[in-house]
Design a protein around this motif. Structure first.
Motif, short mmCIF file in Angstrom:
data_model
loop_
_atom_site.label_atom_id
_atom_site.label_comp_id
_atom_site.label_asym_id
_atom_site.label_seq_id
_atom_site.Cartn_x
_atom_site.Cartn_y
_atom_site.Cartn_z
N GLU A 257 0.74 -1.23 -0.01
CA GLU A 257 0.20 0.12 -0.17
C GLU A 257 0.97 1.41 -0.04
N SER A 258 1.93 1.04 0.93
CA SER A 258 2.85 2.37 0.68
C SER A 258 3.29 2.49 -0.51
N PHE A 259 3.66 1.59 -1.77
CA PHE A 259 4.02 1.65 -2.83
C PHE A 259 3.20 2.74 -3.55
N VAL A 260 1.83 2.11 -3.44
CA VAL A 260 0.69 2.74 -4.17
C VAL A 260 0.33 4.10 -3.67
N GLY A 261 0.56 4.41 -2.23
CA GLY A 261 0.16 5.55 -1.68
C GLY A 261 -1.56 5.51 -1.44
N ARG A 262 -1.91 4.45 -1.34
CA ARG A 262 -3.52 4.39 -1.31
C ARG A 262 -3.96 3.19 -0.27
N ASP A 263 -4.95 3.21 0.44
CA ASP A 263 -5.48 2.08 1.19
C ASP A 263 -6.34 1.19 0.24
N PHE A 264 -5.86 0.17 -0.33
CA PHE A 264 -6.78 -0.71 -1.25
C PHE A 264 -6.69 -2.20 -0.77
#
Ligand code: GDP
Ligand code: MG
Length: 540
Positions: free
Chosen positions: A49-56
């Motif tokens: 999630e940190s890579f994407v910068g989003r909670d998913f």
């Protein structure tokens, strides 16, 4: 490939990955990829999630990731996600992505916390990501919960192995810093498939949770358990941060501050943290693809050649000529039988070095999993002693006895024999499941003839089910026979006082007699031992 840039390599492999997913598992190409492994709650999802910068990613206790998630990150100007299983739909709301992952997981596994090796493919386009493809795998777990199968640990391990055995797969081994590193599940698994540490990348999470006065400098400087590609430390959001809805941008800033200000890490702060990890992975995957491409290409070409040859064989197939048609169909069915037999009985030609065949898997069930199940039911000696003691006392009642009552022995031994039923049934289940899987593997070749395929599949699976139920009855019968009469004049019982050696040997025979398998070891049922206990109990 000539004028393609290096940055196109990852998207190129992505499209191959998609193509292969839709063909099914039958294609044995080994794509270069990165698999994320680690114990439950090691912080795998947090890193992704940190890579994407989003909670998913779905969160919760227990096994949340129950199917492999192939996560393809692609650098783009807009931000959205799409799934391979519903390509028409663009997901711009990341909460919806999370729900879709959950729904798609349950669609295949049911909601009972089972797992499935069938991957979910999610592609995320975003200005914040570097091109990177990662496979999120279920966490290594020890204890089954709810109505999870008892062998869930084994199943998960098996699934992870399927991915990381691939020599072209980089292993991202995620290990929390606040646990004993030498015992890390992730590093142990990685070591099994990559003993030299050539394709493992270590990620140490939860550095912020280490006990005061301790640090992970040794491992991060690659001195403790060295890996060629080294270790990178990260600090993800804590549960409290997540509950407080701390956003990932703030978390990344806090992470950077952590490394810059920590006395043990500040000298290497530039080589720590999530953004650095992301960059390194992008680089290493790109290099890795570049390095493996030549072999990969020749592999692809030889597969293409084989398929072309196969297509050639069907060229004579003409739907209008009934005689030809029958002949083709017949040949196909015959080949199915040959294929199936080869997968079960083994074969010397074209040996598969990637996957275990059905036969080899059944062999493993016989020689590894079944004994494992049996050992699990092995009773606790203290309990057994107490049961024996109670049985003897209850049989004597108000009287005091002088000799060991036979009835006590029988009662105890029968109880032990009965316990064999459950693992035996489970065992039959596993073998029949393996047969069904093997049929699926072969039957895919008939997919150009859907009706033939469905009919054949129906016939074969009915047959397997019938045989399975016959087998169950037989095994039950054998156990019941053992229960009905205990022959204490049998040679196995003679000399039982001669020590443990005799116990174990004859014990093997008893179990072997019940299962028809000489290979099963382990002191599961020890009537002789029980008898000795009975005597002891009387002596005391
Ligand atoms: P997974 O099961 O491996 O996917 O683990 P998760 O990413 O779901 O993390 C499990 C728990 O550990 C969550 O409550 C996270 O907030 C927490 N966690 C993960 N990484 C860190 C970290 O670096 N520091 C702290 N304090 N908590 C973390
Ligand atoms: Mg997770």
């Amino acid at each position: 490939m000539g004028n393609r840039g290096m940055e196109d390599l990852i998207p190129l492999v992505n499209s191959l990955q998609d193509a292969l997913s839709s063909v099914g598992q039958s294609c044995s190409l080994q794509l270069p990829q990165i698999a994320v492994v680690g114990g439950q709650s090691a912080g795998k999802s947090s890193v992704l999630e940190s890579f994407v910068g989003r909670d998913f990613l779905p969160r919760g206790s227990g096994i949340v990731t129950r199917r492999p998630l192939i996560l393809q990150l692609l650098s783009a100007n807009t931000e959205y996600g799409e799934f391979l299983h519903c390509k028409e739909k663009k997901f711009t709301d990341f909460e919806e992505i999370c729900k879709e992952i959950e729904a798609e997981t349950c669609r295949v596994t049911g909601s009972n916390k089972g797992i499935s090796p069938l991957p979910i493919s999610l592609r995320i386009y975003s200005p914040h990501v570097l091109n990177l493809t990662l496979i999120d795998l279920p966490g290594i777990t020890k204890v089954p919960i709810g109505d999870q199968p008892a062998d869930i640990e084994y199943q998960i391990r098996d699934m992870i192995m399927q991915y990381i055995c691939n020599e072209n797969c980089l292993v991202l081994a995620v290990t929390p810093a606040n646990t004993d590193l030498a015992n890390s599940d992730a590093l142990k698994l990685a070591k099994d498939v990559d003993p030299q540490g050539q394709r493992t990348i270590g990620v140490i999470t939860k550095l912020d949770l280490m006990d005061g006065g301790t640090d992970a400098r040794d491992i991060l400087e690659n001195r403790l358990l060295p890996l060629r590609r080294g270790y990178i430390g990260v600090v993800n959001r804590s549960q409290k941060d997540i509950d407080g809805r701390k956003d990932i941008k703030a978390a990344l800033l806090a992470e950077r501050k952590f490394f810059l200000s920590h006395p043990a890490y500040k000298h290497m702060a530039e080589r720590m943290g999530t953004p650095y990890l992301q960059r390194i992975l992008n680089q290493q995957l790109t290099n890795h693809i570049r390095d493996t491409l030549p072999t990969f290409r020749s592999h692809l070409q030889s597969q293409l050649l084989a398929l072309k040859k196969e297509a050639e064989e069907y060229k004579n197939y003409s739907p209008d000529d009934p005689a030809r048609r029958t002949k083709t169909l017949l040949q196909l069915v015959q080949r199915l039988a040959v294929d199936f037999e080869k997968l079960i009985e083994g074969s010397g030609d074209k040996v598969d070095t990637v996957n275990l065949s059905g036969g080899a898997r059944i062999n493993r069930i016989f020689h590894e999993r079944f004994p494992y199940e049996l050992v699990k039911i092995e009773s606790n000696e203290g309990n057994l002693r107490r049961e024996i003691n109670y049985a003897i006392r209850n049989i004597h009642g108000v009287r005091t006895g002088l000799f060991t009552p036979d009835m006590a022995f029988e009662a105890i031994v029968k109880k032990q024999i009965l316990r064999l039923k459950e693992p035996c049934m489970k065992f039959i289940d596993m073998v029949s499941q393996e047969l069904v899987t093997t049929v699926y593997q072969c039957i895919n070749k008939l997919s150009s003839f859907p009706t033939l395929r469905n009919e054949t599949e129906k016939i074969i699976s009915t047959e397997i089910r019938e045989q399975e139920s016959k087998c169950r009855e037989q095994v039950m019968l054998i156990i019941d026979i053992q229960l009905a009469y205990i022959n204490t004049k049998h040679e196995d019982f003679i000399g039982f006082t001669n020590g443990q050696q005799t116990f174990n040997q004859s014990n093997k025979k008893v179990v072997a007699g019940m299962t028809g398998n000489q290979g099963i070891l382990g002191p599961i049922m020890q009537p002789e031992l029980i008898l000795a206990f009975c005597r002891n109990a009387v002596m005391q």
